[in-house]
Motif scaffolding. Structure first.
Motif, PDB file in Angstrom:
ATOM      1  N   SER A 190      -7.876  26.927  14.204  1.00  0.00           N
ATOM      2  CA  SER A 190      -6.529  26.388  14.004  1.00  0.00           C
ATOM      3  C   SER A 190      -6.257  25.143  14.829  1.00  0.00           C
ATOM      4  O   SER A 190      -5.148  24.598  14.789  1.00  0.00           O
ATOM      5  CB  SER A 190      -5.475  27.454  14.353  1.00  0.00           C
ATOM      6  OG  SER A 190      -5.560  28.545  13.464  1.00  0.00           O
TER       7      SER A 190
ATOM      8  N   TYR B 116      -1.916  22.400  16.888  1.00  0.00           N
ATOM      9  CA  TYR B 116      -2.178  23.602  16.094  1.00  0.00           C
ATOM     10  C   TYR B 116      -1.777  23.342  14.652  1.00  0.00           C
ATOM     11  O   TYR B 116      -0.685  22.837  14.366  1.00  0.00           O
ATOM     12  CB  TYR B 116      -1.394  24.787  16.663  1.00  0.00           C
ATOM     13  CG  TYR B 116      -1.439  26.019  15.786  1.00  0.00           C
ATOM     14  CD1 TYR B 116      -2.466  26.953  15.931  1.00  0.00           C
ATOM     15  CD2 TYR B 116      -0.461  26.235  14.814  1.00  0.00           C
ATOM     16  CE1 TYR B 116      -2.508  28.084  15.127  1.00  0.00           C
ATOM     17  CE2 TYR B 116      -0.503  27.366  14.007  1.00  0.00           C
ATOM     18  CZ  TYR B 116      -1.531  28.285  14.156  1.00  0.00           C
ATOM     19  OH  TYR B 116      -1.582  29.387  13.362  1.00  0.00           O
TER      20      TYR B 116
ATOM     21  N   GLY C   2      -1.824  25.559  10.991  1.00  0.00           N
ATOM     22  CA  GLY C   2      -2.157  26.817  10.340  1.00  0.00           C
ATOM     23  C   GLY C   2      -1.011  27.337   9.507  1.00  0.00           C
ATOM     24  O   GLY C   2       0.065  26.730   9.420  1.00  0.00           O
ATOM     25  N   THR C   3      -1.236  28.483   8.874  1.00  0.00           N
ATOM     26  CA  THR C   3      -0.236  29.135   8.034  1.00  0.00           C
ATOM     27  C   THR C   3       0.141  30.457   8.667  1.00  0.00           C
ATOM     28  O   THR C   3      -0.729  31.300   8.948  1.00  0.00           O
ATOM     29  CB  THR C   3      -0.780  29.361   6.611  1.00  0.00           C
ATOM     30  OG1 THR C   3      -1.157  28.107   6.050  1.00  0.00           O
ATOM     31  CG2 THR C   3       0.277  30.006   5.733  1.00  0.00           C
ATOM     32  N   LEU C   4       1.441  30.638   8.898  1.00  0.00           N
ATOM     33  CA  LEU C   4       1.960  31.851   9.503  1.00  0.00           C
ATOM     34  C   LEU C   4       2.855  32.569   8.508  1.00  0.00           C
ATOM     35  O   LEU C   4       3.572  31.917   7.721  1.00  0.00           O
ATOM     36  CB  LEU C   4       2.744  31.529  10.775  1.00  0.00           C
ATOM     37  CG  LEU C   4       1.998  30.713  11.856  1.00  0.00           C
ATOM     38  CD1 LEU C   4       2.954  30.387  12.997  1.00  0.00           C
ATOM     39  CD2 LEU C   4       0.788  31.477  12.366  1.00  0.00           C
ATOM     40  N   PHE C   5       2.844  33.883   8.558  1.00  0.00           N
ATOM     41  CA  PHE C   5       3.719  34.689   7.704  1.00  0.00           C
ATOM     42  C   PHE C   5       3.587  34.287   6.232  1.00  0.00           C
ATOM     43  O   PHE C   5       4.561  34.238   5.487  1.00  0.00           O
ATOM     44  CB  PHE C   5       5.182  34.566   8.149  1.00  0.00           C
ATOM     45  CG  PHE C   5       5.384  34.767   9.620  1.00  0.00           C
ATOM     46  CD1 PHE C   5       5.190  36.024  10.191  1.00  0.00           C
ATOM     47  CD2 PHE C   5       5.730  33.710  10.441  1.00  0.00           C
ATOM     48  CE1 PHE C   5       5.371  36.216  11.550  1.00  0.00           C
ATOM     49  CE2 PHE C   5       5.907  33.899  11.802  1.00  0.00           C
ATOM     50  CZ  PHE C   5       5.727  35.150  12.354  1.00  0.00           C
ATOM     51  N   LYS C   6       2.395  33.939   5.818  1.00  0.00           N
ATOM     52  CA  LYS C   6       2.032  33.606   4.450  1.00  0.00           C
ATOM     53  C   LYS C   6       2.595  32.275   3.965  1.00  0.00           C
ATOM     54  O   LYS C   6       1.916  31.508   3.300  1.00  0.00           O
ATOM     55  CB  LYS C   6       2.464  34.719   3.482  1.00  0.00           C
ATOM     56  CG  LYS C   6       1.713  36.024   3.668  1.00  0.00           C
ATOM     57  CD  LYS C   6       2.125  37.025   2.606  1.00  0.00           C
ATOM     58  CE  LYS C   6       1.351  38.338   2.794  1.00  0.00           C
ATOM     59  NZ  LYS C   6       1.722  39.329   1.757  1.00  0.00           N
TER      60      LYS C   6
ATOM     61  N   ASN D 171       3.809  26.851   6.781  1.00  0.00           N
ATOM     62  CA  ASN D 171       2.755  25.898   7.121  1.00  0.00           C
ATOM     63  C   ASN D 171       3.222  25.097   8.336  1.00  0.00           C
ATOM     64  O   ASN D 171       4.249  24.415   8.278  1.00  0.00           O
ATOM     65  CB  ASN D 171       2.496  24.955   5.952  1.00  0.00           C
ATOM     66  CG  ASN D 171       1.951  25.686   4.741  1.00  0.00           C
ATOM     67  OD1 ASN D 171       0.788  26.052   4.694  1.00  0.00           O
ATOM     68  ND2 ASN D 171       2.821  25.914   3.758  1.00  0.00           N
ATOM     69  N   LEU D 172       2.458  25.168   9.418  1.00  0.00           N
ATOM     70  CA  LEU D 172       2.894  24.620  10.699  1.00  0.00           C
ATOM     71  C   LEU D 172       1.866  23.637  11.241  1.00  0.00           C
ATOM     72  O   LEU D 172       0.656  23.878  11.189  1.00  0.00           O
ATOM     73  CB  LEU D 172       3.098  25.753  11.709  1.00  0.00           C
ATOM     74  CG  LEU D 172       3.479  25.363  13.146  1.00  0.00           C
ATOM     75  CD1 LEU D 172       4.867  24.741  13.180  1.00  0.00           C
ATOM     76  CD2 LEU D 172       3.409  26.586  14.057  1.00  0.00           C
TER      77      LEU D 172
ATOM     78  N   PHE E 252       6.862  21.578   9.972  1.00  0.00           N
ATOM     79  CA  PHE E 252       6.594  22.809   9.241  1.00  0.00           C
ATOM     80  C   PHE E 252       7.148  22.731   7.819  1.00  0.00           C
ATOM     81  O   PHE E 252       8.082  21.971   7.537  1.00  0.00           O
ATOM     82  CB  PHE E 252       7.171  24.031   9.979  1.00  0.00           C
ATOM     83  CG  PHE E 252       8.670  24.071  10.066  1.00  0.00           C
ATOM     84  CD1 PHE E 252       9.438  24.681   9.071  1.00  0.00           C
ATOM     85  CD2 PHE E 252       9.324  23.534  11.161  1.00  0.00           C
ATOM     86  CE1 PHE E 252      10.816  24.736   9.168  1.00  0.00           C
ATOM     87  CE2 PHE E 252      10.708  23.580  11.264  1.00  0.00           C
ATOM     88  CZ  PHE E 252      11.458  24.187  10.265  1.00  0.00           C
TER      89      PHE E 252
END
Length: 652
Positions: A522, A553, A555-559, A562-563, A607
């Motif tokens: 990430s 960083y 990555g993808t959080l909580f599906k 996008n962050l 995000f």
């Protein structure tokens, strides 16, 4: 800050509601770009397919929804550009990028990066009405508002509209910018697809405050001037300008208004056929063999400089005339250009409109109204283009030529050619390109007038510029590389605030650009760097190295979240940065004040949640560590700034 917090909470709540609707209509977005379906058959009602093209370019593009680059994707300004200190102010590219376009040019380009033009007009095709909303708020009441909408009224007719407002008071006196830009595009074809129409209209209303720079850089460190608005500037007087989003008073400003209307229509001869998709769906496919095309363009550009409180020291010192007995200093140029182009286009292979031969001729009628003069002339030019982009998209050959055979710019020409080859996913695409332009210098280099004085210099020869390029990129290895070599003869420039000059020798510029994305789980590192070197004693100053790095960083959080969050740093090696002449709206050569800046630093959180994107940024963090960097002599960059920008797209 309380109001800002409420705005953020409200925007986020709105976005949650919008995302629910987006999920029902859009089907979600997991990647960096919206999916494009280039087929011609009917689509499912709950999906969006959207694509666009540019005039004369057969390649179809998709909308970029990436959150990686705030400067490019949101502000619309390349990271290599610097302004006179404020967003919306006069700006230039730190990378050598000379104008290479034959024909008449008035020469007012300091605000081009904020405007719309026919070359960048997008012609859409979408199966669902699509809209975007933009809003940004920043320190010192900086605001950006934008709206964009496109829809197909029928399969044959599309219309698109864009509006952007930029309003930024800035950190220094008389530095307010207030821009409005509008764009309208439309395309239409008859049911048999033989007659096609493209319409493009834009209007740029660009108002930039001109303060002539601060009086002394040492005042940045003076504790008596903790509020930079109180630092004396060379222009604008001692009164701090009043500012509101839709009502702004700028006492000393460049006021540019650029408007143009383009109407292009064509008729095709070829072969048509009905394509059977399924039991209920057929569509008509038409492949042209021969086309006649007419393009009408009407452009009216007005460039004004206005100083309602002229400084009695600055103008005599830099321009050689006194203003002690006048109330207002003015300069104005208004240019009206009517162009008619007739072209014939042949498509050697049915079904491949990216393989064509275009031959045509254009007549331009140009009229100018200046502060105390009138200009009236014409140009007649012929042009041709051969393009062959193979159906498998592995080869792309292009050759273009434009020659001014009669009129004020006779002898001007532009020749260009390129050959691209897609090798494989690892090596990506490689391009070899060459371009040569023989062009008349800007009109304002030859004649410029104000209400108090005029300048005349008719001793210029035509500029000749050759550009040789090698370009490589790979989506798999995530890199872009370009190597450019310029050969310049009769380079025209301003040697000081009021004197245009020409370097009659030959010089070369070597330019290398590379950007690369490094990814470790990430952890993301986006690195960009440019190297420039001048060969010869040219009156040109360039930074040897420019570089930008974004580390953080991703990555993808909580599906669905996008962050991308981290830090950003930009650095330019020491060089004699161009000064800026506000009366002429022109960056000028200087070799006295060498600028040696430290890195520009920013922290960010970008995000995207489905259809909602937010950019939260703290910029110019370096102002907490050292004195503000200089973009040009006496033009410091902004102080620390907070910015919150949102982008929201949805299906109507």
């Amino acid at each position: 800050m309380r109001h800002l917090l409420f705005c953020m909470i409200g925007v986020f709540c709105i976005s949650l509601s919008a995302n629910a609707q987006f999920n029902r209509n859009f089907g979600g977005m997991g990647g960096g770009k919206m999916q494009i379906d280039t087929s011609n058959h009917e689509h499912e009602p709950d999906t969006l397919t959207i694509r666009y093209t540019f005039l004369g370019e057969p390649t179809e593009y998709m909308i970029d929804s990436s959150i990686l680059d705030f400067t490019k994707n949101y502000l619309g300004v390349p990271a290599t550009y610097i302004s006179t200190g404020n967003y919306g102010g006069a700006a230039r590219n730190l990378l050598f990028s000379p104008r290479m376009k034959a024909g008449f040019d008035a020469g007012f380009h300091a605000y081009d990066v904020y405007g719309n033009y026919h070359e960048t007009a997008k012609f859409y095709n979408t199966n669902r009405p699509y809209s975007e909303l933009y809003y940004m708020i920043g320190s010192k009441q900086e605001q950006v508002i934008g709206v964009s909408h496109t829809q197909n009224r029928t399969e044959k007719f599309n219309i698109a509209f864009d509006y952007i407002k930029i309003n930024s008071p800035g950190y220094y006196r008389s530095q307010v910018t207030n821009h409005d830009r509008y764009r309208l595009t439309s395309r239409y074809h008859t049911p048999n697809k033989r007659y096609n129409i493209h319409i493009s209209y834009y209007l740029n209303r660009l108002n930039g405050g001109e303060n002539g720079g601060i009086e002394n850089v040492a005042l940045l460190d003076d504790p008596a001037y903790t509020d930079y608005k109180t630092i004396p500037t060379n222009l604008g007087g001692s009164t701090i300008s009043s500012n509101a989003l839709f009502s702004t008073n700028i006492p000393t400003k460049s006021d540019y208004q650029e408007g143009s209307f383009l109407f292009q229509h064509s008729y095709d001869w070829g072969r048509g056929d009905t394509i059977h998709v399924n039991d209920t769906t057929d569509y008509w496919k038409y492949d042209p063999r021969f086309r006649i095309q007419h393009t009408l363009t009407y452009t009216q550009n007005t460039y004004r400089f206005l100083d309602s409180n002229p400084d009695t020291v600055f103008y005599p010192q830099h321009y050689g005339f006194s203003v002690s007995d006048i109330d207002t200093l003015r300069s104005m140029q208004r240019w009206k250009i009517m162009s008619n182009d007739l072209s014939i286009i042949s498509f050697p292979i049915l079904g491949n409109q990216a393989h064509f031969l275009n031959l045509g001729a254009t007549i331009d009628n140009v009229k100018g109204e200046l502060t105390d003069a009138i200009a009236d002339f014409y140009n007649f030019r012929v042009h041709g283009e051969y393009r062959n982009k193979t159906r498998n998209k592995k080869w792309d050959l292009s050759a273009k030529g434009e020659f001014y055979v009669l009129g004020a710019n006779s002898g001007d020409y532009t020749l260009s050619g390129s050959l691209s080859r897609y090798i494989n996913p690892k090596l990506g695409n490689i391009t070899l390109a060459v371009k040569n332009t023989n062009q008349e210098p800007y009109y304002k280099y030859k004649f410029f007038s104000t209400s108090e004085k005029f300048w005349l210099n008719t001793s210029f020869n035509k500029e000749n510029i050759t550009k040789l390029s090698f370009i490589a990129n790979s989506d798999l290895w995530k890199y872009n590389l370009s190597l450019n070599y310029f050969i310049v003869t009769n380079y025209t420039y301003f040697s000081d605030f009021q004197t245009s000059a020409q370097y009659n020798g030959v010089f070369n510029v070597l330019q290398l650009w590379v950007d690369k994305k490094f990814k470790l789980k990430s952890f993301t590192w986006l690195a960009e760097a440019a190297f420039q070197q001048i060969h010869g004693s040219a009156p040109l100053q360039l930074p040897t190295i420019w570089t930008r790095h974004r580390i953080g960083y991703e990555g993808t959080l909580f599906k669905n979240l996008n962050l991308f969050t981290g830090i950003e740093a930009k650095y330019t090696t020491a060089y004699y940065a161009d000064d800026y002449s506000p009366l002429f709206g022109q960056f000028v050569y200087q070799d006295v004040n060498k600028i040696n800046n430290k890195p520009d630093l920013a922290a960010f959180v970008h995000f995207r949640v489905k259809s909602f994107t937010a950019y939260v940024r703290g910029e110019n963090l370096n102002a907490f560590l050292w004195t503000n960097n200089l973009n040009a002599p006496l033009y410091p960059s902004n102080n620390f700034a907070f910015r919150l920008g949102i982008r929201w797209w949805y299906i109507n």
